[in-house]
Design an enzyme around this catalytic site. Sequence first.
Site, PDB file in Angstrom:
ATOM      1  N   ALA A  61      -4.896  -0.993  -1.790  1.00 27.18           N
ATOM      2  CA  ALA A  61      -5.806   0.016  -1.250  1.00 27.18           C
ATOM      3  C   ALA A  61      -5.032   1.257  -0.820  1.00 27.18           C
ATOM      4  CB  ALA A  61      -6.553  -0.565  -0.060  1.00 27.18           C
ATOM      5  N   GLY A 101      -4.455  -5.066  -2.264  1.00 24.17           N
ATOM      6  CA  GLY A 101      -5.686  -5.013  -3.062  1.00 24.17           C
ATOM      7  C   GLY A 101      -5.396  -5.084  -4.554  1.00 24.17           C
ATOM      8  N   GLU A 104      -5.209  -8.590  -5.280  1.00 26.50           N
ATOM      9  CA  GLU A 104      -6.550  -9.179  -5.150  1.00 26.50           C
ATOM     10  C   GLU A 104      -7.386  -8.902  -6.403  1.00 26.50           C
ATOM     11  OE1 GLU A 104      -7.009  -7.445  -1.111  1.00 26.50           O
ATOM     12  OE2 GLU A 104      -7.780  -9.421  -0.611  1.00 26.50           O
ATOM     13  N   GLU A 124      -0.587  -6.715   3.439  1.00 26.70           N
ATOM     14  CA  GLU A 124      -1.502  -6.097   4.411  1.00 26.70           C
ATOM     15  C   GLU A 124      -1.091  -6.369   5.852  1.00 26.70           C
ATOM     16  OE1 GLU A 124      -2.340  -7.662   1.678  1.00 26.70           O
ATOM     17  OE2 GLU A 124      -4.103  -6.781   0.728  1.00 26.70           O
TER      18      GLU A 124
HETATM   19  C1  LIG Z   1      -9.586  -3.101   1.536  1.00 26.14           C
HETATM   20  C2  LIG Z   1      -9.206  -4.516   1.341  1.00 26.14           C
HETATM   21  C3  LIG Z   1      -7.850  -4.971   1.697  1.00 26.14           C
HETATM   22  C4  LIG Z   1      -6.781  -4.334   0.957  1.00 26.14           C
HETATM   23  C5  LIG Z   1      -5.782  -3.773   1.650  1.00 26.14           C
HETATM   24  C6  LIG Z   1      -4.639  -3.185   0.978  1.00 26.14           C
HETATM   25  O1  LIG Z   1      -4.436  -3.231  -0.206  1.00 26.14           O
HETATM   26  S1  LIG Z   1      -3.622  -2.390   2.018  1.00 26.14           S
HETATM   27  C7  LIG Z   1      -2.280  -1.831   1.033  1.00 26.14           C
HETATM   28  C8  LIG Z   1      -1.351  -2.924   0.727  1.00 26.14           C
HETATM   29  N1  LIG Z   1      -0.218  -2.401   0.027  1.00 26.14           N
HETATM   30  C9  LIG Z   1       0.929  -2.091   0.654  1.00 26.14           C
HETATM   31  O2  LIG Z   1       1.098  -2.295   1.833  1.00 26.14           O
HETATM   32  C10 LIG Z   1       2.020  -1.502  -0.233  1.00 26.14           C
HETATM   33  C11 LIG Z   1       2.674  -0.349   0.463  1.00 26.14           C
HETATM   34  N2  LIG Z   1       3.635   0.307  -0.375  1.00 26.14           N
HETATM   35  C12 LIG Z   1       4.899  -0.134  -0.560  1.00 26.14           C
HETATM   36  O3  LIG Z   1       5.302  -1.197  -0.107  1.00 26.14           O
HETATM   37  C13 LIG Z   1       5.835   0.744  -1.322  1.00 26.14           C
HETATM   38  O4  LIG Z   1       5.360   2.059  -1.236  1.00 26.14           O
HETATM   39  C14 LIG Z   1       5.983   0.372  -2.821  1.00 26.14           C
HETATM   40  C15 LIG Z   1       6.702  -0.987  -2.932  1.00 26.14           C
HETATM   41  C16 LIG Z   1       4.642   0.290  -3.489  1.00 26.14           C
HETATM   42  C17 LIG Z   1       6.809   1.458  -3.548  1.00 26.14           C
HETATM   43  O5  LIG Z   1       8.032   1.645  -2.888  1.00 26.14           O
HETATM   44  P1  LIG Z   1       9.003   2.849  -3.316  1.00 26.14           P
HETATM   45  O6  LIG Z   1      10.190   2.709  -2.425  1.00 26.14           O
HETATM   46  O7  LIG Z   1       9.180   2.813  -4.765  1.00 26.14           O
HETATM   47  O8  LIG Z   1       8.227   4.178  -2.980  1.00 26.14           O
HETATM   48  P2  LIG Z   1       7.606   4.698  -1.595  1.00 26.14           P
HETATM   49  O9  LIG Z   1       7.441   3.587  -0.607  1.00 26.14           O
HETATM   50  O10 LIG Z   1       8.352   5.895  -1.155  1.00 26.14           O
HETATM   51  O11 LIG Z   1       6.134   5.111  -2.062  1.00 26.14           O
HETATM   52  C18 LIG Z   1       5.931   6.192  -2.967  1.00 26.14           C
HETATM   53  C19 LIG Z   1       4.779   7.019  -2.470  1.00 26.14           C
HETATM   54  O12 LIG Z   1       3.575   6.238  -2.567  1.00 26.14           O
HETATM   55  C20 LIG Z   1       2.893   6.219  -1.329  1.00 26.14           C
HETATM   56  N3  LIG Z   1       2.222   4.904  -1.208  1.00 26.14           N
HETATM   57  C21 LIG Z   1       2.765   3.690  -1.467  1.00 26.14           C
HETATM   58  N4  LIG Z   1       1.826   2.725  -1.325  1.00 26.14           N
HETATM   59  C22 LIG Z   1       0.688   3.372  -0.975  1.00 26.14           C
HETATM   60  C23 LIG Z   1      -0.625   2.921  -0.695  1.00 26.14           C
HETATM   61  N5  LIG Z   1      -0.975   1.623  -0.777  1.00 26.14           N
HETATM   62  N6  LIG Z   1      -1.555   3.835  -0.338  1.00 26.14           N
HETATM   63  C24 LIG Z   1      -1.227   5.140  -0.275  1.00 26.14           C
HETATM   64  N7  LIG Z   1       0.001   5.624  -0.539  1.00 26.14           N
HETATM   65  C25 LIG Z   1       0.944   4.747  -0.890  1.00 26.14           C
HETATM   66  C26 LIG Z   1       3.984   6.408  -0.298  1.00 26.14           C
HETATM   67  O13 LIG Z   1       3.463   6.896   0.903  1.00 26.14           O
HETATM   68  C27 LIG Z   1       4.890   7.411  -0.996  1.00 26.14           C
HETATM   69  O14 LIG Z   1       4.296   8.682  -0.843  1.00 26.14           O
HETATM   70  P3  LIG Z   1       5.215   9.990  -0.627  1.00 26.14           P
HETATM   71  O15 LIG Z   1       6.029   9.713   0.596  1.00 26.14           O
HETATM   72  O16 LIG Z   1       6.048  10.085  -1.852  1.00 26.14           O
HETATM   73  O17 LIG Z   1       4.219  11.063  -0.424  1.00 26.14           O
END
Ligand SMILES: CCC/C=C/C(=O)SCCNC(=O)CCNC(=O)[C@H](O)C(C)(C)COP(=O)([O-])OP(=O)([O-])OC[C@H]1O[C@@H](n2cnc3c(N)ncnc32)[C@H](O)[C@@H]1OP(=O)([O-])[O-]
Length: 754
Positions: A61, A101, A104, A124
């Site tokens: 998400a 998500g 999921e 999450e």
């Molecule tokens: C509704 C039902 C329940 C579902 C809930 C969910 O899914 S909750 C979600 C569960 N998912 C998570 O918790 C995953 C969270 N994400 C991560 O763990 C890591 O970002 C990564 C492993 C995907 C990539 O790592 P990497 O070191 O290669 O790169 P990086 O970390 O530098 O990211 C690059 C850019 O992408 C951006 N961005 C990333 N993800 C999201 C996002 N979901 N959203 C928006 N933005 C996101 C990040 O801010 C950055 O932006 P910037 O600064 O360039 O403007």
Amino acid sequence: MAQYARNAAAVAVIRLRNPPVNALSLTVLQALEDGLKRADADPSVKAVMICGENGKFSAGADIQGFSSPKRQGIALGPLVSLIERSEKPVVAAIEGIALGGGLEVALGCHFRVAHVQARMGLPEVTIGLLPGAEGTQRLPRLIGVPAALDLITTGRHIPATEALKLGLVDEVVEENTVEAGIRLANKLIASVSLENVSSKENRELCKHARILTGCPAGQPLGPRRLSLKPIPRLPNMEAFLSEALVKVKKQARGCLAPELCFQAVKAATEQPFADGVQRERELFNILLTSGQAQALQYAFFAERAVQRWTTLSGASWKSASPQPIRRAAVIGLGTMGRGIVTSLVKANIPVVALEQDVEYLNTGRKAVMLLLEREAMKMGQDAQSLDFHNPARLQFTVDFDGLRDVDLVIEAVFENMALKKEIFKKLSGICKPGAFLCTNTSALNIDEIASATSHPQQVIGTHFFSPAHVMRLLEIIYGRHTSPAAIATAMQLAKAMKKVGVVVGNCFGFVGNRMMFPYVQQAVFLLEEGSRPENVDQVIEDFGFKIGPFRMSDLAGLDVGWRSRKGQGLTGASLPPGTPARQRHGRRYSPLPDLLCEQGRFGQKTGKGWYQYEKAGGRTARPDPWLHSFLSEYRDTHQIKTRFIDQEEILERCLFSLINEGFNILAEGIASGPEHLDVIYINGYGWPKHKGGPMFYASTVGLPRILAKLQKYSEAHPDVPELRPSAFLKKLVAAGNPPLKEWMSCSGSQSSKL
Ligand SMILES: CCC/C=C/C(=O)SCCNC(=O)CCNC(=O)[C@H](O)C(C)(C)COP(=O)([O-])OP(=O)([O-])OC[C@H]1O[C@@H](n2cnc3c(N)ncnc32)[C@H](O)[C@@H]1OP(=O)([O-])[O-]
């Protein structure tokens, strides 16, 4: 968005597309739903494949969306159900990442093929939520309760090979995953359409497809719909769950999400799918509005924002390029140096480690090898790449000449200015002019150290935290002459070592230790006034810190601060005769830590400090009756009236004084935004992440309240300047308590990048 396409055969391909990580924004979800409906309505489409653009399935998400005031539109859970209900087989082709998500969505698909380098997980919990798109109900049905509980409550990412072992994916491929997904989809089409055809060849093909899919004849997708599967039972489910809950609570230390994740999985073991989903939604909404989710999501973006560093003179990440580090050196193999060498080796950077003489070198070498062997054990197979027995990767020397061709040196000797200057002078003569010269000082003046060299633009502070191979924080301090390339290179180095680098300006103690000083000072003053170490530590640990100030001081060693205070002339032989015991330079001073040191009580290493331990080097802190009577005598000697100090005062005096110093730091431009301070405190000082860091916490308490409390404490203790409210705090309150992201526009300094 999501792009819908048809390949030559009967497979519809839906490609999630939202760079950089294909986050599931409302637009993406809408396009996914449209694609599914279109595939359903088209009789020539026999199967669907979902994949992601640019080699990434999806990071889940859109996290920004959770804090958006208008969070309306299509919900992910019902969309996952829609995928699962499809009469046409749906295959997920997972490349790169399938997180939250994103995973999921894949769980709603009937089949999952993953690339061998893909990583999957339900993270999450790390942003204060739970997998609220029915993931807590589907995952345990697929991989069993223990494995699902582990993934959901820790949020850890797993590699495709582990996912295959767990049964999370059906197939792992090394070649093009999208092609493999289409191949599987075609086999599935064959399985369905050939069911009723009687030729021998077709029956064989059909059998093959059934073996592949595990679907009985006539029910090609039934067992593949996870919502219809029973939960795999454990013989001792109840006992297993109670034990798991104890473990989850212990690790959570006040963070709600892990426990609510647990409750959602527990519901899956007790209730039918639809009721479990209902429970999951209720728990998700509790978390969404808990405040902790906002703090953790703020921390997520803050960590990324600090990568975009700027300095007061206008240098920034945009224009500065990091230089390659092909070989590095570390000077000093004490506790810090050993950890730094280990971090560099783990980052695959060849290292020369230098000590002052052979005896120290041999002790240091043994310790480094032990650390590296332990790290290699933890890494398993991946450890082969460390190759630390190879002298081309790790070399030990007492000869400064060995540093001639290194690209970067990290000095990690005693905290002594004269010694550091001597070393930097030597380095300046020996190292090539382009080499970066870093100092691991925790407080000393970078400019003064740089003045000993002929290339002050190459000198930079890299403040590691102990143990340096474990702690994620690297405070990067630029001096007056430090070049932007030196800053960019230090930031790149932090990344290579899997650390979070935070760029800050040069002042005594930099950011972290400068804010820590008033906090520790208040803790000691509270003892003078009537508290005990265990009272103060308890309040701070209940707040969520890993360890309170006195347990921390015992762990780090009281002698470290004592040496520094003696160096500053605050105690010891250089103290002018007649100096009042509890005053220095007209300010309140507590000699309590000095008195303990004079008694040889250095903390854990001597078995006694603010607490007593089972033996020298012992780890279990027990309240010490000796210390209690010592405190009583001390109060009597200095005629301090003992009073009962409640938890609120303990917490406020320790934390608000620390926060107050944070406002001073922001006003001086030592850090370019509050997120820098928060990232430092979360990653280097054990501040509870679910409280977002000290400055985020201040914004949730409300600046007017912080100001009022500081004013009150300052009036009660006029000889403690650290309690006097910062002018910047007052300015923000006068400006109407603006939200944190607007603070810096009121400072006249730099603007926040959050
Ligand atoms: C509704 C039902 C329940 C579902 C809930 C969910 O899914 S909750 C979600 C569960 N998912 C998570 O918790 C995953 C969270 N994400 C991560 O763990 C890591 O970002 C990564 C492993 C995907 C990539 O790592 P990497 O070191 O290669 O790169 P990086 O970390 O530098 O990211 C690059 C850019 O992408 C951006 N961005 C990333 N993800 C999201 C996002 N979901 N959203 C928006 N933005 C996101 C990040 O801010 C950055 O932006 P910037 O600064 O360039 O403007």
